[in-house]
Every structure is written in C-alpha cells, then in structure tokens.
Design a protein around this motif. Structure first.
Motif, mmCIF file in Angstrom:
data_model
loop_
_atom_site.group_PDB
_atom_site.id
_atom_site.type_symbol
_atom_site.label_atom_id
_atom_site.label_comp_id
_atom_site.label_asym_id
_atom_site.label_seq_id
_atom_site.Cartn_x
_atom_site.Cartn_y
_atom_site.Cartn_z
ATOM 1 N N SER A 129 0.838 -1.209 0.000
ATOM 2 C CA SER A 129 0.000 0.000 0.000
ATOM 3 C C SER A 129 0.872 1.259 0.000
ATOM 4 O O SER A 129 0.366 2.373 -0.084
ATOM 5 C CB SER A 129 -0.872 -0.002 1.264
ATOM 6 N N GLY A 130 2.179 1.090 0.129
ATOM 7 C CA GLY A 130 3.099 2.233 0.191
ATOM 8 C C GLY A 130 3.406 2.624 1.624
ATOM 9 O O GLY A 130 4.360 3.353 1.903
ATOM 10 N N GLU A 131 2.606 2.112 2.548
ATOM 11 C CA GLU A 131 2.782 2.422 3.970
ATOM 12 C C GLU A 131 4.008 1.688 4.531
ATOM 13 O O GLU A 131 4.436 0.650 3.999
ATOM 14 C CB GLU A 131 1.527 1.918 4.685
ATOM 15 N N GLU A 132 4.565 2.220 5.620
ATOM 16 C CA GLU A 132 5.656 1.517 6.312
ATOM 17 C C GLU A 132 5.315 1.445 7.793
ATOM 18 O O GLU A 132 4.775 2.409 8.353
ATOM 19 C CB GLU A 132 6.979 2.255 6.127
ATOM 20 N N ILE A 133 5.608 0.320 8.418
ATOM 21 C CA ILE A 133 5.377 0.181 9.856
ATOM 22 C C ILE A 133 6.653 -0.381 10.468
ATOM 23 O O ILE A 133 7.519 -0.882 9.752
ATOM 24 C CB ILE A 133 4.174 -0.747 10.176
ATOM 25 N N SER A 134 6.752 -0.286 11.807
ATOM 26 C CA SER A 134 7.952 -0.865 12.413
ATOM 27 C C SER A 134 7.575 -1.748 13.593
ATOM 28 O O SER A 134 6.516 -1.590 14.210
ATOM 29 C CB SER A 134 8.904 0.250 12.873
ATOM 30 N N GLY A 135 8.475 -2.685 13.888
ATOM 31 C CA GLY A 135 8.260 -3.577 15.022
ATOM 32 C C GLY A 135 9.573 -3.836 15.738
ATOM 33 O O GLY A 135 10.624 -3.923 15.098
ATOM 34 N N ASP A 136 9.501 -3.948 17.099
ATOM 35 C CA ASP A 136 10.702 -4.352 17.840
ATOM 36 C C ASP A 136 11.069 -5.783 17.457
ATOM 37 O O ASP A 136 12.220 -6.171 17.449
ATOM 38 C CB ASP A 136 10.435 -4.293 19.354
ATOM 39 N N ARG A 137 10.033 -6.546 17.209
ATOM 40 C CA ARG A 137 10.223 -7.928 16.763
ATOM 41 C C ARG A 137 9.335 -8.146 15.541
ATOM 42 O O ARG A 137 8.246 -7.554 15.442
ATOM 43 C CB ARG A 137 9.778 -8.940 17.837
ATOM 44 N N VAL A 138 9.779 -9.043 14.665
ATOM 45 C CA VAL A 138 8.966 -9.421 13.498
ATOM 46 C C VAL A 138 8.843 -10.937 13.496
ATOM 47 O O VAL A 138 9.808 -11.644 13.800
ATOM 48 C CB VAL A 138 9.619 -8.929 12.175
ATOM 49 N N ILE A 139 7.645 -11.424 13.207
ATOM 50 C CA ILE A 139 7.442 -12.874 13.076
ATOM 51 C C ILE A 139 7.015 -13.167 11.638
ATOM 52 O O ILE A 139 6.010 -12.629 11.164
ATOM 53 C CB ILE A 139 6.367 -13.394 14.060
ATOM 54 N N LEU A 140 7.811 -13.985 10.968
ATOM 55 C CA LEU A 140 7.455 -14.395 9.603
ATOM 56 C C LEU A 140 6.557 -15.624 9.705
ATOM 57 O O LEU A 140 6.967 -16.657 10.229
ATOM 58 C CB LEU A 140 8.713 -14.748 8.797
ATOM 59 N N ALA A 141 5.321 -15.490 9.244
ATOM 60 C CA ALA A 141 4.360 -16.599 9.321
ATOM 61 C C ALA A 141 3.635 -16.690 7.985
ATOM 62 O O ALA A 141 2.407 -16.687 7.914
ATOM 63 C CB ALA A 141 3.373 -16.358 10.467
ATOM 64 N N THR A 142 4.429 -16.748 6.907
ATOM 65 C CA THR A 142 3.896 -16.565 5.555
ATOM 66 C C THR A 142 3.496 -17.872 4.860
ATOM 67 O O THR A 142 3.116 -17.861 3.695
ATOM 68 C CB THR A 142 4.935 -15.815 4.697
ATOM 69 N N GLY A 143 3.638 -18.998 5.552
ATOM 70 C CA GLY A 143 3.075 -20.250 5.044
ATOM 71 C C GLY A 143 3.785 -20.863 3.851
ATOM 72 O O GLY A 143 5.003 -20.734 3.695
ATOM 73 N N SER A 144 2.977 -21.512 3.010
ATOM 74 C CA SER A 144 3.533 -22.225 1.864
ATOM 75 C C SER A 144 2.562 -22.141 0.690
ATOM 76 O O SER A 144 1.409 -21.751 0.854
ATOM 77 C CB SER A 144 3.761 -23.700 2.234
ATOM 78 N N VAL A 145 3.069 -22.507 -0.486
ATOM 79 C CA VAL A 145 2.228 -22.489 -1.699
ATOM 80 C C VAL A 145 2.357 -23.839 -2.415
ATOM 81 O O VAL A 145 3.379 -24.513 -2.269
ATOM 82 C CB VAL A 145 2.660 -21.356 -2.668
ATOM 83 N N PRO A 146 1.318 -24.226 -3.191
ATOM 84 C CA PRO A 146 1.414 -25.523 -3.875
ATOM 85 C C PRO A 146 2.575 -25.544 -4.875
ATOM 86 O O PRO A 146 2.844 -24.541 -5.545
ATOM 87 C CB PRO A 146 0.078 -25.631 -4.626
ATOM 88 N N LYS A 147 3.238 -26.705 -4.945
ATOM 89 C CA LYS A 147 4.314 -26.887 -5.923
ATOM 90 C C LYS A 147 3.709 -27.473 -7.188
ATOM 91 O O LYS A 147 2.664 -28.111 -7.141
ATOM 92 C CB LYS A 147 5.306 -27.928 -5.405
ATOM 93 N N SER A 148 4.410 -27.312 -8.298
ATOM 94 C CA SER A 148 4.039 -28.054 -9.500
ATOM 95 C C SER A 148 5.254 -28.844 -9.952
ATOM 96 O O SER A 148 6.207 -29.008 -9.199
ATOM 97 C CB SER A 148 3.538 -27.128 -10.596
ATOM 98 N N LEU A 149 5.244 -29.327 -11.164
ATOM 99 C CA LEU A 149 6.371 -30.075 -11.712
ATOM 100 C C LEU A 149 6.885 -29.288 -12.916
ATOM 101 O O LEU A 149 6.137 -28.515 -13.521
ATOM 102 C CB LEU A 149 5.910 -31.458 -12.167
ATOM 103 N N PRO A 150 8.143 -29.510 -13.295
ATOM 104 C CA PRO A 150 8.653 -28.820 -14.482
ATOM 105 C C PRO A 150 7.754 -29.165 -15.679
ATOM 106 O O PRO A 150 7.292 -30.305 -15.808
ATOM 107 C CB PRO A 150 10.062 -29.426 -14.676
ATOM 108 N N ASN A 151 7.480 -28.203 -16.492
ATOM 109 C CA ASN A 151 6.640 -28.350 -17.710
ATOM 110 C C ASN A 151 5.149 -28.500 -17.426
ATOM 111 O O ASN A 151 4.361 -28.673 -18.356
ATOM 112 C CB ASN A 151 7.041 -29.564 -18.593
ATOM 113 N N ILE A 152 4.740 -28.505 -16.176
ATOM 114 C CA ILE A 152 3.302 -28.623 -15.895
ATOM 115 C C ILE A 152 2.833 -27.317 -15.258
ATOM 116 O O ILE A 152 3.371 -26.898 -14.227
ATOM 117 C CB ILE A 152 2.994 -29.786 -14.918
ATOM 118 N N THR A 153 1.852 -26.683 -15.891
ATOM 119 C CA THR A 153 1.331 -25.427 -15.355
ATOM 120 C C THR A 153 -0.006 -25.681 -14.673
ATOM 121 O O THR A 153 -0.892 -26.318 -15.245
ATOM 122 C CB THR A 153 1.117 -24.401 -16.507
ATOM 123 N N ILE A 154 -0.113 -25.182 -13.454
ATOM 124 C CA ILE A 154 -1.406 -25.267 -12.763
ATOM 125 C C ILE A 154 -2.237 -24.088 -13.256
ATOM 126 O O ILE A 154 -1.944 -22.940 -12.943
ATOM 127 C CB ILE A 154 -1.203 -25.199 -11.228
#
Ligand code: NAD
Length: 466
Positions: A129-154
């Motif tokens: 959004s262009g905004e900036e925020i700050s934290g004394d601590r940051v926790i990365l909790a960004t999860g995962s995404v489905p994988k595919s195989l080479p040459n196969i498009t989901i």
C-alpha cells in the motif's frame, strides 16, 4: 511510521494465534495479511476439506445404508449445496477470528508485506500500500504455496492445485491425483466417495510415504477396495489436452485420459518478501530457525510452513505460542527457558477413509534409535464399538522401548483415527509406560479401548486378541 512491539506477517493459524497470545500478554502487535484471516488452513485447506470429507462420507454411507438395515439413498450429489455448506463453515470460522481480533483490539493491516529492513534495533516492514510500519520484533508466518512439476502449469481450470479443486463448481467424471501424499490421498478419498473415477499417480513405491511403512501398506488396499486406482512407482511427465480429455504421459510409457488433474506433489515455503539490506538464512527456500524459532536475523522469528518443519497448522500454532512467550520474557528482561519443541510428538492425521493418524516414532525410526523395541497391535475387527459402527477396517499399533516399555509411538488406521490419536499424543508426550497405562480405565464401548488393548498387547496381555 506506525510502531508496534511485534509485527506478524501472515494471518494463518500460526500468525493469528500468536497475535491473540501476545494480546493476552498485553503486547501490541499488528498482523499484516493481504487475504482474509485464517490462512490456507481455514480458507482453502484443513477446514473446507474436512467439510467436504463429511459430505462425501455421508453420501457414501447413504449408498451403503442397507448394511445398517436402512433404505439406500442413491440420488445424484447436489454439489452446489455441498459447496455452499463448506463455504458457510469457512465464513463462520473466519468471521469468528475477525471477531476475536476486534474484541482484543488486535490490528489487522490488509496489505502484502513487500520488504523488511533494519531500522536501528527495530525492523521496518514495507507494505504494497506504500505504507511503512515498524516492530521491535517481526514474526514471519507466511506459510507455503502448492508446488508443481517442471513443464506442468497449474491453470486452475484443467490442472488444479488443492486451492483450485476446492473452488471447482462441479464434479468431474474422472480425476488424476498427482502425488499420493496427504493432500493427494485426502482428495482422492473425497472425490471417490462422490462417485468420481480417481487415479492416484505416486512416484514413490508407497503412498503417504512419511508414515510408518506398515500403515501405508495397509492404507493402499483399503483405498483400492473403494475403487481408487492407486498407481505407485510412476511419475507424471506430460499433460496434453485432447478432444477426449487431458492425456497424461506417465513414466512407465503408459497414458491416462482424465477430465481433471490435481497436482498434489508437495508445498513450497512462501517467502515473497525482499530483504534488501540483510536477509535471513534459507535452506531450500525455507527460513532456517533454531529451537526457539529465531532466524539468523536478531529480532526476527519464523513459524509454520515457511520454516520447512513439519508442515501442519498445529505445528505453526505451537511454534507461535512459544515465540509469544519468548518475546514476552525478552520484553520483561527475563531469560527464556523454553524446552525445544519435539516435532516427533506432534500428531499427524490424514483424513482418508479409513483415517490414518500417528504420533511419535515409526517402527523403523524406533528400531534405529533404540535397537530393541516391542510392538503391540489391536484390530478394529475385534472392537465391539467398531462393529456397531460398521467400520472395522484397520488397527492400532503401539511401539514401546523393550527395556522399560516407555511408549515411543502410536499409529492408527481406522474409524476416528484423527480424534483417537490425541490420546496417543498425551501418552507418548508424557513418556507413559505400558504397564502404567494399563491402570487407566477406558470407557466401554468405545474405540479408545482398542488403544488400550494395543498397549496391553505390548505385554501380550490384550484380552480380546489371541
Ligand atoms: P507430500 O509431500 O505429503 O506428498 C507429495 C507426494 O507427491 C509425495 O509422495 C511425492 O513422492 C509425490 N510426487 C512428487 N513428484 C511426483 C511426480 N512427478 N509424480 C508422482 N508423484 C510425485 O505433499 P502434499 O500431500 O502436497 O502435502 C503438502 C503438505 O501439507 C504436507 O506437509 C502435508 O503434511 C500438509 N497437509 C496436511 C494435511 C493434514 O494434516 N491432514 C492435509 C493437507 C496437507
């Protein structure tokens, strides 16, 4: 720039539970989340699939109702209604978390975090959004995404991810599930119960390969018996769209034509964030953490699937609650004495039909670690409750040390396995011994008695087994 004590990036089960715990400790935090709270688990993972599991099981049971002395109902599935029910459950749960956040005055910033940079002894988080925020601590909790195989498009039209298949508005005639892991087997079970012709294509010699060997070997025939075509030692190489459908080229030189394909070949850590000044250490894309969930950057923690540890919602939540406590102690100037999380004792559940659940060590792992072990087993075919339920497929297997009979692992294939494993998790986590468990009374008639009998079988003292 708005300042917080803690900035959590990602509002899945890891992120949102941590935020609530921090609020309980009186620590100010913001959760940066571009989608709705609840992450994959609530919105397009655990919860919606379990809603489908219930509808699918009920539908199958309705068709088998004569086994219970009841009239068979064999009407076609109204899949739109099934989806509506699933969506309502998701809506209710996500709304519930939003309500909890509101009541606890936890701020959700609806944006995507794009960059994290040092700011003195704090961290600056830049948002799309262009905004900036700050934290004394940051926790990365960004999860995962489905994988595919080479040459196969989901494309989420013909070739689906686990997210896409949940959004599919009508049932296909046939489905190839690429990958016989947890996601693959769960969707195979669901779709098969709804009457879809299902083919599992698994590269390895067995399905759900991370589970105890014997349990996997028993699950495969159970799935086959229901009509699922389980193909192991075969990989997907190509997909060609033809008039007849999607033509799959397989590694054994055969072809298979299906209407839809589900790619379930694993998930990859999701860290689409820049670290322009200094980046956390990564290992195959996962954020490296120590046993206190600290990354290589001071003040930045990581939890959940992005850490590449046992990728389960309850792993993320537990890691997050531990981080909240560590951060609270740090703010109070106390040293944290947190016991490291024992990942082996986190229960694992696969919601197939029959269900498969486990905790602790597999037989092979226990043998490797302790040499001599004892295995107790009890079949559901000898359980009065399982018989009454009409669901006797499967068994309980408990593994103990040979020297002092400490329980090391429990594995359940059968009815309500995912619920039952909670009892196994308590026993194994507390380091219970077989003879001590025998003093506990389990209610009759329940499936739990089968757990007890498998533990008694360690000492060859099971009452209902020869
Ligand atoms: P997975 O790693 O469990 O299984 C992927 C499977 O795909 C493996 O068995 C692998 O051998 C196979 N594979 C890879 N390449 C292949 C190819 N070319 N052809 C055929 N097979 C191939 O991954 P998943 O099932 O996608 O699940 C991802 C994560 O999500 C896991 O960590 C899982 O535990 C978690 N999850 C858990 C639950 C639950 O707890 N009930 C439900 C869903 C997902």
């Amino acid at each position: 720039m708005k300042e917080y004590q803690v900035v959590i990036i990602g509002g899945g089960p890891g992120g949102y539970e941590t935020a609530i715990r921090l609020a309980q400790y009186g620590i100010t935090c913001a959760v940066v989340e571009s989608q709705r709270l609840g992450g994959v688990c609530l919105n397009c993972g655990c919860i919606p699939t379990k809603a489908l599991v219930k509808s699918a099981e009920l539908y199958r049971e309705m068709k088998e109702a004569d086994q219970y002395g009841l009239p068979v109902v064999d009407a076609p599935v109204d899949y739109a209604q099934v989806l509506e029910r699933k969506d309502k459950i998701v809506e209710q749960l996500v709304g519930g978390i939003e309500f909890l956040f509101k009541k606890r005055s936890i701020e959700v910033i609806k944006a995507r975090a794009t960059a994290v940079t040092p700011l003195g002894d704090k961290w600056k988080v830049s948002l799309d959004s262009g905004e900036e925020i700050s934290g004394d601590r940051v926790i990365l909790a960004t999860g995962s995404v489905p994988k595919s195989l080479p040459n196969i498009t989901i494309d989420e039209v013909d070739v689906l991810s686990s997210t896409g298949i949940l959004a599919m508005d009508k049932l296909p005639k046939s489905l190839a599930v690429i990958g016989g892991g947890v996601i693959g087997c769960e969707f195979a079970s669901i779709m098969n119960s709804f009457g879809v012709e299902v083919h599992i294509i698994e590269f390895l010699p067995r399905i759900v390969a991370l589970e105890d060997d014997e349990m996997c070997r028993r699950l495969a025939p159970a799935l086959k018996k229901q009509g699922i075509k389980v193909n192991t030692k075969v990989g997907l190489q190509t997909i060609k769209k033809t008039d007849a459908g999607l033509e799959l080229g397989l590694s054994n030189d055969s072809t298979l034509v299906v209407e839809k394909v589900l790619m379930a070949v694993g998930r990859a850590p999701n860290l689409d964030i820049e670290f322009p000044a200094v980046a956390p250490e990564l290992d195959k894309g996962a954020v490296v953490i120590d046993d206190q969930m600290r990354t290589s950057l001071k003040g930045i923690f990581a939890i959940g699937d992005v850490t590449g540890k046992l990728a389960l919602a309850h792993t993320a939540s537990k890691q997050g609650l531990m981080v909240a406590e560590i951060i609270r102690d740090e703010f109070e100037g106390k040293e944290s004495h947190m016991e490291p999380l024992n990942y082996a004792n986190i229960p694992r559940c696969t919601f197939t039909s029959p269900e498969l659940a486990s905790v602790g060590l597999s037989e092979a792992e226990a043998k490797e670690k302790y040499g001599e072990i004892i295995v107790g087993k009890f079949p559901f075919s000898a359980s009065g409750k399982a018989m009454a339920m009409g669901d006797t497929n499967g068994f309980v297997k408990t593994i103990a040390r040979a020297d002092d009979q400490t329980l090391l692992g429990m594995h359940i294939l059968g009815p309500n396995a995912a619920e039952l494993i909670g009892q196994g998790a308590i026993l194994v986590s507390l380091g219970a011994k077989a003879d001590a468990v025998e003093d506990i009374v389990f209610a009759h008639p329940t499936l739990s008695e089968s757990l007890k009998e498998s533990i008694e079988d360690i000492r060859k003292m099971s009452i209902h087994k020869i």
